[in-house]
Scaffold this active site. Structure first.
Site, mmCIF file in Angstrom:
data_model
loop_
_atom_site.group_PDB
_atom_site.id
_atom_site.type_symbol
_atom_site.label_atom_id
_atom_site.label_comp_id
_atom_site.label_asym_id
_atom_site.label_seq_id
_atom_site.Cartn_x
_atom_site.Cartn_y
_atom_site.Cartn_z
ATOM 1 C CB CYS A 190 -52.478 96.148 -23.743
ATOM 2 S SG CYS A 190 -52.865 97.875 -24.128
ATOM 3 C CG HIS A 237 -54.521 95.892 -27.698
ATOM 4 N ND1 HIS A 237 -54.696 95.649 -26.361
ATOM 5 C CD2 HIS A 237 -54.100 94.726 -28.247
ATOM 6 C CE1 HIS A 237 -54.402 94.372 -26.114
ATOM 7 N NE2 HIS A 237 -54.037 93.800 -27.237
ATOM 8 C CG HIS A 240 -52.259 90.661 -26.775
ATOM 9 N ND1 HIS A 240 -53.583 91.010 -26.846
ATOM 10 C CD2 HIS A 240 -52.167 89.451 -27.394
ATOM 11 C CE1 HIS A 240 -54.260 90.063 -27.488
ATOM 12 N NE2 HIS A 240 -53.426 89.102 -27.822
#
Length: 158
Positions: free
Chosen positions: A55, A106, A118
């Site tokens: 990410c 994340h 993402h």
């Protein structure tokens, strides 16, 4: 035969739809085009290249195109720039989530209309909605990390 048909139909959809999975051509921007180029890139832990992204590596790849330097990890990225309320998000803001139960783990790039890009461990580079049950429950914060000049460059139409 089936594989050829799928490839043909996919090509036709790209041709007819203008090629972007994120927005129609009239709404395209430098940021959207940069993200669109890597949609579907596989997830790779520690990855920072088009061969595979995690990410934060995905974020680095996109923001490097606009000469924005950021720390390597999502946790560190969440500490730079200015905090932004969820209601004030604009394209290019970074959004952060606690998916591990141990703090920020994340991150993604807000692309407007309640969506963010993402690198998902299960889907690779993809688009999700902040309102998706999974992400809504795990949302932590957002940060604005670009200057007004960089934001303008990101939003320029191609």
């Amino acid at each position: 035969m089936r594989k050829r048909l799928i490839v043909f139909l996919s090509c036709m959809m790209l041709f007819i739809g203008g090629g972007s999975v994120l927005a129609d051509k009239s709404a395209s921007s430098e940021l959207i085009d940069s993200v669109d180029e890597v949609i579907g890139t596989p997830y790779k832990w520690g990855g920072t290249t088009v061969k595979g992204f995690d990410c934060s590596g995905f974020i680095l790849h996109i923001f490097n195109q606009f000469d924005v330097k950021l720390p390597r990890t999502s946790k560190s990225q969440a500490e730079v720039g200015n905090k932004v309320d969820k209601e004030e998000l604009r394209e290019g803001d970074l959004v952060f989530f606690n998916t591990s139960g141990r703090g920020i783990s994340h991150a993604g790039i807000y692309i407007g209309e309640g969506k963010f890009a993402h690198s998902s461990s299960s889907k690779g580079v993809t688009i999700s909605k902040l309102s998706d049950d999974y992400y809504e429950k795990r949302y932590v914060t957002a940060r604005r990390v670009v200057t007004e000049d960089t934001f303008t460059a990101m939003m320029d139409s191609k």
